[in-house]
Motif scaffolding. Structure first.
Motif, PDB file in Angstrom:
ATOM      1  N   LYS A  45       0.845  -1.184   0.000  1.00  0.00           N
ATOM      2  CA  LYS A  45       0.000   0.000   0.000  1.00  0.00           C
ATOM      3  C   LYS A  45       0.885   1.240   0.000  1.00  0.00           C
ATOM      4  CE  LYS A  45      -3.986  -2.092   2.260  1.00  0.00           C
ATOM      5  NZ  LYS A  45      -4.964  -1.995   3.393  1.00  0.00           N
ATOM      6  N   ARG A  46       0.764   2.039  -1.044  1.00  0.00           N
ATOM      7  CA  ARG A  46       1.632   3.196  -1.229  1.00  0.00           C
ATOM      8  C   ARG A  46       0.976   4.470  -0.720  1.00  0.00           C
ATOM      9  NH1 ARG A  46       2.356  -0.106  -5.733  1.00  0.00           N
ATOM     10  NH2 ARG A  46       4.521  -0.638  -6.195  1.00  0.00           N
ATOM     11  N   GLN A 278      -4.645   1.758  -7.274  1.00  0.00           N
ATOM     12  CA  GLN A 278      -4.216   0.773  -6.292  1.00  0.00           C
ATOM     13  C   GLN A 278      -5.391  -0.035  -5.739  1.00  0.00           C
ATOM     14  OE1 GLN A 278      -1.298   2.134  -3.397  1.00  0.00           O
ATOM     15  NE2 GLN A 278      -2.326   1.005  -1.788  1.00  0.00           N
ATOM     16  N   LYS A 281      -6.169  -3.377  -7.378  1.00  0.00           N
ATOM     17  CA  LYS A 281      -5.213  -4.470  -7.238  1.00  0.00           C
ATOM     18  C   LYS A 281      -5.822  -5.574  -6.400  1.00  0.00           C
ATOM     19  CE  LYS A 281      -1.093  -6.404  -7.460  1.00  0.00           C
ATOM     20  NZ  LYS A 281      -0.479  -6.854  -8.703  1.00  0.00           N
TER      21      LYS A 281
END
Length: 299
Positions: A45-46, A278, A281
């Motif tokens: 997780k960015r 994200q 994903k």
């Protein structure tokens, strides 16, 4: 045995290499098969701000290549003289070694002396080859040279290692990747093409030394700065971005707009897109995954 006695049903179990189990189809599974299912176990997780900071390395190197292209352009127009180029080469070489001495833990005086000797051989060979570079593309039109140089520079930027993971540090056994080697070769070829259009072999020597110092030496120096202090790396990056934008603005407004738009796109829009996608994903791991063997080799 009493005929009225009931027989307990056979329980299904997972068998890796046992073939079919009697009473069950080959593709049979029961409710316990999905108990070990794990979703997004390896998904990172960015954070948006962290991704934006990481993208600064890309913007930094794009500005460095832009500054190299500006030096090429001013040299072709005779705005920068031969003596100015030599002075710029000495400044880059001296400042690079100074940074390495202050930031690299493995950069010892013995290694420094070895580098000086190797660079002396390198500069001597480059000066001896300058007449060949000067006449290398005499039979090729200038328009073809400019187009090919632009393609090679774009390819260099596309394949360049922006993480610094493949940069070979002193004493390291890490080998560069294929893409990083291709990127380096394209930058050298582009430098040779530009040098072949200069008026004298002295200019060829000076511009080739400048280009090789930037493409060969600068990435390692910047990597050492980033490892030593990220704040210093950030400050240098912002300085290079400001210098590149200012010089391009003085040269042409349209190119300034293109460069500014590219930097904004890389630094802000691309990280935002990465964070937005994200959520799509989705990674599944479970008992059906291929087994991974781990070997503990001890002496």
């Amino acid at each position: 045995m009493d005929k009225n006695t009931s027989v307990a049903p056979r329980k299904w179990r997972k068998v890796a290499y046992g073939g079919m189990q009697p009473g069950f189809d080959d593709n049979h599974t029961d409710d316990s098969f999905l108990e070990e299912m794990v979703t997004n176990a390896n998904v990172v997780k960015r954070d948006l701000f962290k991704v934006m900071l990481d993208s600064i390395s890309i913007s930094q190197y794009i500005c460095i290549v832009t500054l190299v292209a500006l030096v090429w352009s001013y040299t072709l127009e005779s705005t920068i003289t031969y003596n100015s180029l030599l002075l710029l080469d000495l400044i880059l070489l001296g400042s690079g070694f100074l940074v390495l001495l202050l930031t690299s833990e493995m950069f010892t005086p013995k290694l420094f002396a070895k580098y000086i000797l190797n660079i002396s051989y390198f500069i001597t060979g480059l000066y001896a080859l300058s007449p060949i570079y000067h006449t290398l593309t005499r039979s090729i039109s200038s328009d073809s040279i400019w187009a090919l140089t632009a393609i090679l520079v774009v390819l260099h930027l596309f394949l360049h290692d922006y993480t610094g993971c493949t940069i070979k540090a002193p004493g390291s056994s890490t080998s560069p990747t294929l893409t990083s080697n291709i990127s380096l070769n394209t930058s050298i070829i582009a430098s040779v093409l530009i040098a072949s259009r200069l008026p004298s072999r002295q200019h060829v020597f000076a511009i080739m030394l400048f280009s090789l110092l930037v493409f060969l030496f600068a990435p390692f120096v910047l990597y050492c700065i980033k490892r030593f202090s990220f704040v210093l790396h950030l400050g240098i990056s912002l300085g290079l971005v400001g210098l590149a934008l200012a010089l391009v603005y003085r040269l042409q407004g349209f190119l300034f707009g293109m460069l500014l738009g590219l930097l904004v796109f890389i630094t802000f829009i691309c990280p935002y897109w990465l964070i937005r996608i994200q959520k799509y994903k989705f990674e599944i791991n479970g008992p059906w995954d291929e087994a991974k063997l781990c070997f503990d080799i001890t002496e």
